[in-house]
Enzyme design. Structure first.
Site, PDB file in Angstrom:
ATOM      1  N   GLU A 178       0.332  -1.218   0.416  1.00  0.00           N
ATOM      2  CA  GLU A 178       0.233   0.046  -0.132  1.00  0.00           C
ATOM      3  C   GLU A 178       0.629   0.985  -0.105  1.00  0.00           C
ATOM      4  OE1 GLU A 178      -2.293   0.379   3.403  1.00  0.00           O
ATOM      5  OE2 GLU A 178      -3.644   2.064   2.347  1.00  0.00           O
ATOM      6  N   LYS A 220      -2.114  -1.807  -3.448  1.00  0.00           N
ATOM      7  CA  LYS A 220      -3.351  -0.712  -2.841  1.00  0.00           C
ATOM      8  C   LYS A 220      -2.901   0.207  -2.657  1.00  0.00           C
ATOM      9  CE  LYS A 220      -6.062   0.302   0.954  1.00  0.00           C
ATOM     10  NZ  LYS A 220      -6.961  -1.157   2.354  1.00  0.00           N
TER      11      LYS A 220
HETATM   12  P1  13P Z   1      -9.294   4.571   3.931  1.00  0.00           P
HETATM   13  O1  13P Z   1     -10.145   3.908   2.837  1.00  0.00           O
HETATM   14  O2  13P Z   1     -10.128   4.973   4.706  1.00  0.00           O
HETATM   15  O3  13P Z   1      -8.629   5.767   3.310  1.00  0.00           O
HETATM   16  O4  13P Z   1      -8.628   3.580   4.192  1.00  0.00           O
HETATM   17  C1  13P Z   1      -8.026   3.000   3.682  1.00  0.00           C
HETATM   18  C2  13P Z   1      -6.394   2.244   4.350  1.00  0.00           C
HETATM   19  O5  13P Z   1      -6.710   1.150   4.991  1.00  0.00           O
HETATM   20  C3  13P Z   1      -5.803   3.067   4.381  1.00  0.00           C
HETATM   21  O6  13P Z   1      -4.790   2.213   5.546  1.00  0.00           O
END
Ligand code: 13P
Length: 344
Positions: A178, A220
């Site tokens: 991510e 992600k």
């Molecule tokens: P949000 O969809 O609220 O951005 O959160 C996703 C997430 O896992 C943040 O690390």
């Protein structure tokens, strides 16, 4: 099962068409902020009760393939006494776990951040795996200003994401990688694209250096979007086009699924943007879906605000949001399907 069989089994489920991932892995400080915003005290029990509400929403497994849990939740139980990971498995939803230990300042940058948590990661993963976790998440953040992200921040974060991903795969855990380019600021969508491309390029270069098998990761990313305070708000078509352009330039076709974070977009925006991407083209190499926290949970959290009498109304809103995002993940969402709750 061999490690490869485990990874294969998990990624196949996580990339099922029309399904997404619920991010319910808010750390205690973040969860406290969310609960206090709806006038609810953050306690171990209120956090448990809220997560219980989410995962026991009837029928949610039609749209959710996996749930990312925070460590605390992994060891908690639902009201009927079943542990959260066991409950998820009963529902044919995969349990996942946030494994990074949050952000720290990266010295010799303009207050940029990097993510910690690599120490003893393999041992921790084996513990989590015993509790049923089969995938993990690690988040890196990049702040857009005139001078950031710096190349030092880009490279340091890429290296940590890749080391984390390699460690996960070595113990049969699918890593969610991510890299989040933050929406905060007044930058244009063009500036966001200019930053997102080298960020993703660097992440995939590091994954390659660490011999991470791209077939067994979930990417992600944030969408390529104008900053929250930008005077010129990008349209859904512009967001879809800019995001896909950057992804096509940087993400190899071996990656099976890209599950976006919502990053501060409204619930409707996050759904509309995902739908726009899945409507633009049917010939993308990857599945494009969601791994939202706020955009899936906001309405449910507001409806519930700690009141037991409102669990079912909150579950209905969560179900509805998940269903709309599931439609967006196959390009079949329409704004006319929205039934805005009265408080929205
Ligand atoms: P949000 O969809 O609220 O951005 O959160 C996703 C997430 O896992 C943040 O690390």
């Amino acid at each position: 099962m061999t490690i490869i069989n485990e990874l294969e089994h998990t990624i196949t489920k996580l990339s099922a068409k029309g399904k997404g991932i619920l991010a319910a892995d808010e750390s205690i400080p973040t969860m406290t902020k969310r609960l206090e915003a709806v006038n609810t005290e953050s306690t171990e029990e209120s956090r448990r009760a809220y997560r219980d509400l989410l995962i026991t929403t009837p029928g949610i497994n039609e749209f959710i393939a996996g749930v990312i849990l925070f460590e605390e939740t992994l060891y908690q139980k639902t009201l009927d006494g079943t542990s959260f990971p066991e409950k998820l498995m009963q529902l044919a939803i995969l349990p996942g776990i946030k494994v990074d230990k949050g952000l720290v300042t990266l010295p010799n940058t303009s207050n940029e951040q990097t993510t910690q948590g690599l120490d003893n990661l393999a041992e921790r993963l084996l513990e989590y795996k015993k509790k049923g976790a089969c995938f993990a998440k690690w988040r890196a953040v990049y702040q857009i200003t005139a001078h950031t992200p710096s190349s030092l921040a880009i490279h340091t974060n890429a290296e940590s994401l890749a080391r984390y991903a390699a460690i996960c795969q070595s113990v049969g855990i699918v890593p969610i990688v991510e890299p989040e380019v933050l929406i905060d600021g007044d930058h244009t969508i063009e500036r966001c694209a200019e930053v997102s491309e080298p960020v993703l390029y660097s992440v995939f270069h590091a994954l390659q250096r660490h011999q991470v098998k791209l077939e067994y990761i979930v990417l992600k990313p944030s969408m390529v979007i104008s900053g929250k305070k930008c005077a010129q708000k990008a349209t859904p078509e512009q967001v879809a086009k800019a995001t896909l352009t950057v992804l096509k330039r940087t993400v190899p076709a071996a990656v099976p699924t890209i599950n976006f974070l919502s990053g501060g977009q409204t619930s409707e925006e996050a759904t509309t943007h995902l739908n726009a991407m899945n409507s633009v083209s049917s010939s993308l190499p990857w599945n494009l879906s969601y791994s939202y926290a706020r955009a899936l949970q906001d309405y449910a959290m507001k409806m519930w605000h700690g009141d037991k009498q409102r669990i079912s109304a909150a579950q209905n809103l969560f179900y509805e949001r998940a269903k709309l995002n599931s439609l967006a993940a196959i390009g079949n969402y329409q704004p006319a399907l929205e039934k805005k709750p009265s408080f929205a």
